[in-house]
Design a protein around this motif. Structure first.
Motif, mmCIF file in Angstrom:
data_model
loop_
_atom_site.group_PDB
_atom_site.id
_atom_site.type_symbol
_atom_site.label_atom_id
_atom_site.label_comp_id
_atom_site.label_asym_id
_atom_site.label_seq_id
_atom_site.Cartn_x
_atom_site.Cartn_y
_atom_site.Cartn_z
ATOM 1 N N VAL A 31 0.872 -1.172 0.000
ATOM 2 C CA VAL A 31 0.000 0.000 0.000
ATOM 3 C C VAL A 31 0.911 1.225 0.000
ATOM 4 O O VAL A 31 1.755 1.377 0.878
ATOM 5 N N VAL A 32 0.756 2.010 -1.011
ATOM 6 C CA VAL A 32 1.660 3.148 -1.146
ATOM 7 C C VAL A 32 0.835 4.404 -1.352
ATOM 8 O O VAL A 32 -0.148 4.385 -2.087
ATOM 9 N N GLU A 33 1.229 5.456 -0.683
ATOM 10 C CA GLU A 33 0.521 6.725 -0.888
ATOM 11 C C GLU A 33 0.805 7.250 -2.278
ATOM 12 O O GLU A 33 1.961 7.328 -2.697
ATOM 13 N N ALA A 34 -0.243 7.554 -2.995
ATOM 14 C CA ALA A 34 -0.111 8.176 -4.310
ATOM 15 C C ALA A 34 -1.073 9.362 -4.307
ATOM 16 O O ALA A 34 -2.178 9.244 -4.822
ATOM 17 N N PRO B 10 -3.706 12.219 -4.435
ATOM 18 C CA PRO B 10 -4.384 12.305 -3.122
ATOM 19 C C PRO B 10 -4.884 10.962 -2.591
ATOM 20 O O PRO B 10 -5.524 10.948 -1.558
ATOM 21 N N GLY B 11 -4.556 9.861 -3.251
ATOM 22 C CA GLY B 11 -5.115 8.581 -2.800
ATOM 23 C C GLY B 11 -4.047 7.568 -2.442
ATOM 24 O O GLY B 11 -2.948 7.922 -2.046
ATOM 25 N N LEU B 12 -4.383 6.296 -2.593
ATOM 26 C CA LEU B 12 -3.477 5.202 -2.276
ATOM 27 C C LEU B 12 -3.382 4.265 -3.480
ATOM 28 O O LEU B 12 -4.381 4.014 -4.146
ATOM 29 N N ALA B 13 -2.172 3.778 -3.730
ATOM 30 C CA ALA B 13 -2.016 2.764 -4.765
ATOM 31 C C ALA B 13 -1.831 1.434 -4.053
ATOM 32 O O ALA B 13 -0.960 1.306 -3.187
ATOM 33 N N ASP C 211 2.393 2.586 -11.779
ATOM 34 C CA ASP C 211 2.012 1.877 -10.566
ATOM 35 C C ASP C 211 3.019 0.782 -10.252
ATOM 36 O O ASP C 211 3.350 0.529 -9.102
ATOM 37 N N VAL C 212 3.475 0.147 -11.290
ATOM 38 C CA VAL C 212 4.501 -0.871 -11.110
ATOM 39 C C VAL C 212 5.710 -0.244 -10.425
ATOM 40 O O VAL C 212 6.247 -0.764 -9.453
#
Lengths: 282, 315
Positions: free
Chosen positions: B260-263, B265-268, B302-303
């Motif tokens: 789970v990574v912050e991207a 304004p959301g999360l990837a 995303d990768v």
């Protein structure tokens, strides 16, 4: 092929305005001095004329370039020579162009050799400019005459000219330690101004140390200790003593030639070693 | 077309083997890096700033000495000023020139410094690429950043190189110029030129490259074809939620969630292929986290975020 780096670097310098500004200053100052000899006051007794060449310059135009060399070699020439040598590699680094010169199948040693030869050559050209322009201006202002002080000294035009040639070569060679030092620093920094100031500082500090008499024999090893050893060639002294002082001057000048050698060898050896292994990040 | 080189076709065109570089200030820029680029590949190096991409390329070109390991070009170990560099075109970081000389004079003196005869084989093509027109005879210091870069690309093509090593080749270019550089790279690749380029523009790499090497903190994180890398990543969901921190906490403990990574304004969220988005949403709703947006993406970005994020979290 072997001369490619030298040739391309010479072309770069030849197209650079700064080269001509620096050489122009070297050529302009003798003209200025000639005007001063011609139209300036006779000066007071005790005015600074340590080599006595300024007084003699009015007798013969051939002494003008010698007087100019005496006046300029101790400071202005050192600055100009420092500019040419301190800039050699560091300028390319500061532009970011050095890495592009090195991503080719040209060895670093060859690249540095080309730049070093150009730095020496420009130093010599600067010295010769002083002599040639001084000679031309002096001839126009005072004519080509022998120096003739009855019973004391007589030097023919031919003798004076041959002295001038020797002295010009001598002073050009005497700049070698400063040139080599500048080239060495130029391989170590990406800031050409730093290398230039340091090279000029090296020459000037050497002169300041030379002025400190208590340093004794250590001064004999300083790179510019013998810089003015040649002035007896032109000085009007008693002809018998004059002969002795000229041979003394000659011996001193050979020491001046020799003292450059260890400096040049060490500084250039460090420069090539350093440049050969350094990580080029600029 | 590149000429047929000496019989080195069995070994890769570019090989990086166990490469490490520790600078004198103690920074470990490259850490045991190994990868290879085969004939005709267009390989993109991806990684955040400071990942060691530029240092790796500098070592590959003999500008920087490796602390350990080695690099080779055409099967021969790279040393400073290696003969093989004649077959390589390069641009490292910004293009740079002698500012008071014209573009043309710069090209010429640069070319002649190695003792080669002017004009070089690729001159006409290179000038066409640069597209500088009469400005080629102007002093380089009057050039815009884009003109600099284009002249830099032109210089790298003078020798009709078999390999191109480019570090951030499109930095400073406007979108149209970027596009033409990308098209150029694709065109060269079709002609059989092997390309290694670093970039932080993922879209660029995705569009141009056949292969990808992902670096982070000097280490290799992943390598392979663009397709393989996408697969390795499984699927990636992108969520915008009310309480990011809480959502992160919930999702991290969920089975089948790789990262789970912050991207902002959301999360990837990187998932095993068998986990659905519906399961994620259900888990979040159960934990009383508001879910605003749910998307599935399959892009290299995303990768990349997943790979570099993973690595970052592990340390």
């Amino acid at each position: 092929m072997r001369l490619a780096t030298f040739r391309t670097d010479m072309a770069k310098q030849g197209r650079r305005a700064r080269t001509y500004v620096a050489l122009g200053v070297m050529a302009g100052l003798p003209i200025l001095m000639t005007f001063a000899f011609k139209y300036g006051g006779r000066g007071e007794r005790g005015d600074r004329d340590p080599t006595e060449l300024f007084r003699l310059a009015r007798q013969s135009g051939i002494v003008v370039p010698a007087a100019a060399l005496a006046a300029l070699s101790g400071f202005f020439l050192i600055i100009v020579v420092a500019v040419f040598s301190g800039d050699a590699v560091a300028s390319e680094a500061s532009w970011g162009n050095l890495r592009y010169l090195l991503v080719r199948p040209v060895s670093r040693a060859r690249l540095l050799a080309g730049k070093t030869v150009v730095a020496f050559l420009l130093a010599w050209i600067a010295t010769v400019s002083i002599s040639l322009v001084g000679l031309a201006a002096g001839t126009i202002a005072f004519g080509l005459h022998p120096i003739d002080v009855p019973l004391i000294v007589h030097q023919s035009v031919g003798q004076l000219l041959s002295h001038l040639v020797v002295v010009t070569a001598y002073i050009a060679w005497s700049m070698s330690a400063v040139v080599a030092f500048g080239v060495m620093l130029s391989t170590m920094t990406d800031a050409p101004a730093g290398a230039i100031f340091a090279a000029a500082g090296f020459g000037i500090v050497a002169e300041i140390l030379d002025a400190i008499q208590p340093l004794g024999f250590l001064r004999y090893g300083l790179p510019l200790h013998y810089l003015n050893a040649w002035t007896d060639f032109f000085r009007p002294t008693n002809s018998i003593i004059g002969g002795a002082s000229a041979s003394f001057a000659r011996a001193e000048m050979w020491r001046g030639v020799a003292v450059q050698v260890p400096y040049v060898v060490v500084f250039l050896a460090v420069a090539f070693w350093w440049f050969g292994r350094k990580d080029v990040l600029s | 077309m590149p000429s047929v080189g000496p019989p080195t076709t069995t070994s890769p065109i570019i090989a990086v083997d166990g490469l490490s570089k520790r600078f004198s200030n103690g920074v470990l820029a490259v850490d045991d890096l190994t990868f290879a680029v085969e004939q005709g590949q267009v390989c993109g190096m991806l990684g955040p700033n400071g990942a060691g991409k530029t240092t790796t390329l500098r070592i590959l070109l003999g500008l920087v000495r490796p602390t350990e390991g080695s690099t080779s070009l055409f099967g021969r170990r790279v040393t400073p000023s290696a003969r093989e560099l004649a077959r390589v075109g390069t641009m490292i970081e910004q293009a740079a020139f002698v500012p008071y000389l014209s573009g043309m004079r710069n090209l010429r003196l640069w070319w002649e410094a190695s003792g080669a005869d002017w004009p070089p084989p690729g001159l006409h093509h290179a000038l066409e690429i640069a597209g500088l027109g009469p400005a080629i005879d102007r002093r380089v210091k009057t050039y815009s950043l884009g003109m600099h870069q284009r002249l830099g690309v032109a210089r790298s093509l003078l020798a009709n190189p078999e390999v191109l090593v480019l570090d951030e080749p499109t930095v400073g270019l406007d979108p149209q110029e970027m596009r033409s550089i990308r098209q150029l790279l694709q065109e060269l690749a079709r002609e059989g030129v092997t390309v290694l380029l670093s970039s932080h523009l993922l879209a660029e790499v995705e569009e141009v490259c056949t292969h990808v090497v992902v670096m982070d903190r000097g280490r290799l994180v992943a390598s392979g074809t663009v397709g393989e890398l996408m697969q390795h990543a499984g699927t990636t969901a992108y969520l915008e939620v009310g309480d990011t921190a809480r959502a992160r906490q919930v999702l991290s403990t969920l089975a089948g969630v790789r990262s789970v990574v912050e991207a902002p304004p959301g999360l990837a969220i990187e998932l095993d292929p068998d986990v659905t988005r519906a399961a994620l949403v259900a888990a979040l709703v159960h934990a009383e986290v508001q879910v605003e947006t749910v998307m599935q993406r399959h892009r290299l970005e995303d990768v990349f975020v997943g790979l570099v994020g993973e690595e970052t979290m592990r340390q």
